[in-house]
Write an enzyme that holds these catalytic residues in place. Structure first.
Site, PDB file in Angstrom:
ATOM      1  N   CYS A  15       0.845  -1.200   0.000  1.00 44.54           N
ATOM      2  CA  CYS A  15       0.000   0.000   0.000  1.00 44.54           C
ATOM      3  C   CYS A  15       0.876   1.244   0.000  1.00 44.54           C
ATOM      4  CB  CYS A  15      -0.917   0.010   1.222  1.00 44.54           C
ATOM      5  SG  CYS A  15      -0.014   0.213   2.784  1.00 44.54           S
ATOM      6  N   CYS A  18       3.564   1.686   2.639  1.00 41.87           N
ATOM      7  CA  CYS A  18       4.816   0.946   2.401  1.00 41.87           C
ATOM      8  C   CYS A  18       5.770   1.783   1.554  1.00 41.87           C
ATOM      9  CB  CYS A  18       4.546  -0.369   1.666  1.00 41.87           C
ATOM     10  SG  CYS A  18       3.431  -1.491   2.490  1.00 41.87           S
ATOM     11  N   ASP A 421      10.650  28.081 -31.865  1.00 43.51           N
ATOM     12  CA  ASP A 421      11.783  28.455 -32.715  1.00 43.51           C
ATOM     13  C   ASP A 421      11.296  28.460 -34.161  1.00 43.51           C
ATOM     14  OD1 ASP A 421      14.555  28.911 -33.373  1.00 43.51           O
ATOM     15  OD2 ASP A 421      14.557  26.858 -34.137  1.00 43.51           O
ATOM     16  N   ASP A 620      14.489  22.488 -32.261  1.00 50.19           N
ATOM     17  CA  ASP A 620      15.012  21.255 -32.861  1.00 50.19           C
ATOM     18  C   ASP A 620      16.525  21.200 -32.957  1.00 50.19           C
ATOM     19  OD1 ASP A 620      15.229  23.234 -34.896  1.00 50.19           O
ATOM     20  OD2 ASP A 620      15.348  21.640 -36.394  1.00 50.19           O
ATOM     21  N   ASP A 624      19.206  25.365 -29.724  1.00 46.18           N
ATOM     22  CA  ASP A 624      17.980  25.504 -28.925  1.00 46.18           C
ATOM     23  C   ASP A 624      18.102  24.828 -27.560  1.00 46.18           C
ATOM     24  OD1 ASP A 624      16.578  26.835 -30.995  1.00 46.18           O
ATOM     25  OD2 ASP A 624      16.155  24.917 -31.959  1.00 46.18           O
TER      26      ASP A 624
END
Length: 725
Positions: A15, A18, A421, A620, A624
């Site tokens: 549970c 724990c 971008d 990309d 960046d």
């Protein structure tokens, strides 16, 4: 030495109490920066300094809290729910328990209707049926409770053991020492254990289904590949394929590993990895990805990545790590569950005392306390968040979205600003040379040739476009001498004793080159959405070259979708203001950050964040990466560079910007499910405990309600599997 991240597979957690206790223990250790324990995957993910603490010490700390350290499974588990060992064991235990408990339950039901069956009512038969359920089938609960108590903690199993043992032992006492055959509750103890097992079995099956996305991904890789070795085609196991091997793929076959096409052409279906439905054309020099399907032509490709380095393996690893992470909202459940079990034990004791005090009936007092112990199991709390995160990240992977952690899935719904971008994100990043304007004594051919010579060493996409056009027209060009690159501005060098300079207006002015004669023409080009670059020879303007990039398909729709979600959309670019504004107008963006040098992008993102906005940066390229890391959420285009994808929080595998709005919708839906789960988990306990304490719930009904609460939370999370973008 740098910190490292490792995982420990843990056995015996039942549970949220724990997992909270193990997590607290690990985080208290010197050298541990962060530890997260996921109840759903039964794994601890730990970031630690190996010079301060070793893996063996971390594992020992887990054992000290009363839990097992299990060997990590190698590879991806492909078993169906019914093949899972734990589920098989639970199914067997549940079957035996149900058979033994059935006569007891039947007798209880008949007695409710005042039907007496002496055989079923026999206390010695009831003892014979209840004892193996209590101590053999229920051994798992006793063992877990003992380990928890030994380590100074408590968990769900402590509540189950206390409740069922109280009912069983009190009944045994009444039979043998009081001769009271009326107040016996063997059916309660046996039925509670059976119902708890039923709940655990259904829960495990449902939890197993949350990994369907991983299972589906891992099942995509073929088991063998057809390679050419020593001039002969042969089928070899996928494990024996090596980098550099030449692989043959026929129409309709699945590509086994990553590679580069050497011979042939075909269209390839990459939808299972990118979410992109249209096949992609592949020709010599193009990359192919393992697990994609070759549609109509034959291909030969050179293997570039195998094993854990393939795109598919990396996707699976990212999704697994995300599923094992925690969303910040999980902290609420963790904080509650850490004190929950001791509090329930206190409430049960208080219930017993008060019921006995006011009613003077010890039977009623014990049964009411047992009902409190049983109904208060915090399983649902522990499962509320991780089940939804697991299904959500898996669903993201199916849609070509790699979400690297639960925290990003939660944060996406809070976005205020999306910064895009320009090159390679809004545009295709495949510019074309559109105009050559001569100035002075040089013709178009000469302007193109000298520009091509200088741009031969350039790494900028626009420079590479000019070089590619010049090379096509003139063949091999000489290398420039004294080449210097000025990022975001231009390049300079020499050739044939001529000083060559190419770049934007501000770069020309910094080099003391007069641009007056060309500025009106440059403005016209820029207003048409083209990037104008000035070429100077021996420090005198010789020409203008214009390069234009095409806008990505769906970019306009994707940006409009973000605006419809009430998000601010910015465009950031190194281009001058006019060119950037022209592109922005075409896609419907009002806020433009132009003439931003690569190293300044992160600063611009930080400025927006300082205004109290939650910012996503989409890019990309290598340049960046700092901005992606600075933003609250970095979103990388999957067709971009590895550096950008490593830095980002989310990767759009197909490169389609519509994936951003899909990620936001998925985030909102996942958080909605999590909030529902947490509400019902808290509501269930808030209502259930007082009802049980007041004597309105029998232990059997409490056990059924407890089992139902866990299953309902997991089932609610599984509704996310029906998510559609």
């Amino acid at each position: 030495m740098e910190e490292i991240k490792n995982t420990i597979k843990i056995g015996g957690m039942s549970c949220a109490a724990c997992s909270a206790r193990v997590e607290k223990k690990l985080n208290s250790l010197p050298g541990v920066t962060q530890a997260q324990v996921n109840l759903l995957s039964n794994k601890a993910t730990i970031l630690y300094d190996p010079e301060v603490i070793k893996q063996a010490e971390l594992e020992e700390a887990v054992r000290q809290t009363g839990y097992e350290v299990l060997a990590e499974e190698q590879g991806i588990k492909l078993d169906s729910p019914d093949d899972d060992t734990e589920i098989k064991n639970l199914k067997l235990s549940l079957g035996i328990s149900a058979i033994l408990a059935f006569p007891l339950i039947l007798n209880m039901i008949l007695m409710l209707f005042r039907v007496q069956v002496p055989f079923l009512n026999n206390p010695y038969l009831q003892i014979a049926l209840a004892t193996p359920v209590q101590f053999i089938i229920g051994y798992r609960f006793y063992r877990s409770a003992f380990l928890a108590l030994r380590s100074g903690g408590s968990n769900m199993d402590v509540l189950v053991v206390l409740g069922t043992s109280a009912a069983y032992l009190f009944s045994l006492y009444n039979v043998f020492f009081q001769g009271d055959l009326e107040n016996i509750y063997f059916e309660a103890s046996a039925t509670i254990i059976t119902l708890v097992l039923l709940g655990k079995y259904l829960e495990e099956r449902a939890k197993n289904k949350t990994s369907d996305a991983i299972r589906a991904l891992s099942g995509l890789q073929p088991r063998s590949a057809r390679v050419i070795r020593q001039g002969e085609e042969m089928d070899v196991p996928i494990e024996e394929v090596r980098t550099g091997d030449l692989v043959v793929i026929r129409p309709g076959e699945r590509i086994p590993v990553d590679g580069t096409v050497q011979e042939g052409s075909s269209s390839v279906d990459e939808s299972m990895l990118t979410g992109e439905s249209l096949p992609v054309e592949k020709r010599p020099g193009d990359a192919v990805v393992g697990a994609s399907i070759n549609k109509n032509g034959s291909l030969k490709f050179v293997v570039t990545r195998t094993g854990s380095d393939t795109t598919l393996a990396q996707i699976i690893r990212i999704v697994e790590e995300a599923q094992e992470s925690k969303a910040p909202v999980q902290k609420i459940a963790d904080q509650v569950s850490g004190i929950f079990v001791p509090a329930v034990m206190g409430i049960a004791l208080l219930t017993f005392v008060l019921q006995f005090w006011f009613n003077g009936n010890i039977n009623l007092a014990i049964i009411t306390a047992v009902a409190v112990l049983v109904i208060a199991c915090p399983c649902a709390l522990g499962l509320a968040t991780p089940t939804a995160i697991m299904v959500g990240t898996g669903k993201g992977a199916e849609n070509g979205l790699l979400i690297k952690g639960g925290e990003y899935l939660e944060l996406m719904q809070k976005l205020d600003v999306v910064v895009l971008d320009k090159t390679g994100t809004i545009t295709r990043g495949e510019p074309a040379l559109t105009d050559i304007i001569t100035l002075g004594n040089y013709g178009q051919d000469e302007v193109l040739r000298w520009a091509g010579v200088l741009e031969k060493r350039s790494e900028h996409p626009l420079g590479q476009t000019i070089y590619a056009r010049a090379q096509k027209q003139y063949g091999d060009l000489p290398d420039p001498e004294d080449f210097k690159n000025y990022p975001g501005q231009g390049v300079a060098g020499k050739s044939n004793d001529l000083t060559l300079t190419i770049g934007n207006r501000s770069f020309m002015l910094s080099q003391a080159i007069d641009t007056t004669n060309a500025e009106s023409q440059a403005v016209q080009l820029e207003e048409a959405g083209k990037t104008a670059m000035y070429l100077a020879i021996d420090e005198k303007l010789a020409g203008l070259l214009a390069v234009a990039d095409t806008i990505k398909e769906n970019a306009v729709n994707a940006i409009q979708a973000l605006k419809d979600m009430n998000l601010e959309v910015y465009m950031i670019s190194g281009d001058n203001q006019r060119t950037a504004q022209a592109i922005a107008r075409q896609v419907g963006i009002e806020t433009v950050l132009a003439e931003v040098l690569p190293e300044k992008k992160a600063e611009e993102v930080e400025k927006i964040r300082q205004n109290g906005k939650v910012v996503a940066m989409v890019g990309d390229g290598i340049n960046d990466a700092p901005a992606l890391a600075t933003a609250d959420i970095g979103i990388a285009i999957g067709t971009g560079t590895d550096v950008a994808m490593e830095t980002a929080s989310i990767v759009l595998m197909s490169g389609d910007l519509q994936g951003i709005s899909t990620a936001i919708k998925l985030s909102r839906r996942t958080m909605q499910i999590i909030k529902q789960n947490l509400f019902w988990a808290f509501f269930y306990n808030s209502i259930g405990i007082p009802f049980a304490a007041l004597g309105f719930l029998s232990p059997v009904i409490a056990g059924a309600a407890m089992a139902f609460s866990s299953v309902s939370v997991v089932s609610n999370s599984l509704r996310l599997r029906r998510f559609e973008a």
